[in-house]
Design a protein around this motif. Structure first.
Motif, PDB file in Angstrom:
ATOM      1  N   ALA A 189      -6.881  -3.341  -1.330  1.00 53.51           N
ATOM      2  CA  ALA A 189      -5.442  -3.191  -1.486  1.00 53.51           C
ATOM      3  C   ALA A 189      -4.844  -2.731  -0.165  1.00 53.51           C
ATOM      4  O   ALA A 189      -5.475  -2.019   0.612  1.00 53.51           O
ATOM      5  CB  ALA A 189      -5.148  -2.178  -2.579  1.00 53.51           C
ATOM      6  N   ASP A 220      -1.865  -0.569   1.502  1.00 50.89           N
ATOM      7  CA  ASP A 220      -0.839   0.442   1.260  1.00 50.89           C
ATOM      8  C   ASP A 220       0.424   0.052   2.011  1.00 50.89           C
ATOM      9  O   ASP A 220       0.361  -0.366   3.161  1.00 50.89           O
ATOM     10  CB  ASP A 220      -1.307   1.819   1.733  1.00 50.89           C
ATOM     11  N   GLU A 280       1.097  -0.191  -3.447  1.00 53.10           N
ATOM     12  CA  GLU A 280       0.067  -1.035  -2.846  1.00 53.10           C
ATOM     13  C   GLU A 280       0.351  -2.495  -3.153  1.00 53.10           C
ATOM     14  O   GLU A 280       1.061  -2.812  -4.109  1.00 53.10           O
ATOM     15  CB  GLU A 280      -1.315  -0.696  -3.410  1.00 53.10           C
ATOM     16  N   LYS A 315      -1.994  -5.922  -3.784  1.00 50.69           N
ATOM     17  CA  LYS A 315      -3.350  -6.428  -3.973  1.00 50.69           C
ATOM     18  C   LYS A 315      -3.249  -7.808  -4.602  1.00 50.69           C
ATOM     19  O   LYS A 315      -2.630  -7.957  -5.660  1.00 50.69           O
ATOM     20  CB  LYS A 315      -4.158  -5.488  -4.861  1.00 50.69           C
TER      21      LYS A 315
END
Length: 108
Positions: free
Chosen positions: A29, A31, A71, A73
């Motif tokens: 992921a 940030d 995040e 992802k």
């Protein structure tokens, strides 16, 4: 007669290292910083943290917020929220930042 070494060649090792770097960059992921989060919020891409956070706190009345971060992802923006429940258990919740939908809820 050809000898077989127990170790891979430097070329094979290099290819493996490159493949691992590519794999890790895809699965990890990312940030987002506060400026990017603000831009996404202003564009209507994500919901305000306060709104999504309230949904998380409603699941665990009386819980205390330990940490919250935004995040990305696999192209999905999510808020990762850590709560300390009234029972003293730390819960990690992943919430879709666009909809507020719960994606994951686990004991941490």
């Amino acid at each position: 007669m050809k000898s077989f070494l127990p170790f891979p060649s430097a070329r094979a090792t290099g290819r493996l290292a490159l493949a691992l770097v590519a794999f890790c960059s895809v699965t990890m992921a990312r940030d987002l910083d506060q400026d990017e989060a603000l831009r996404l919020r202003q564009q209507g891409v994500i919901l305000p943290l306060e709104q999504v956070l309230q949904n998380a706190l409603d699941r665990y009345p009386g819980a205390k917020l330990l940490e919250a971060e935004l995040e990305e992802k696999h192209g999905v923006y999510m808020y990762e929220v850590e709560l300390l429940t009234t029972e003293g258990v730390v819960r990690e919740l992943d919430l879709d930042a666009a909809t507020g939908r719960l994606l994951k809820d686990k004991e941490d």
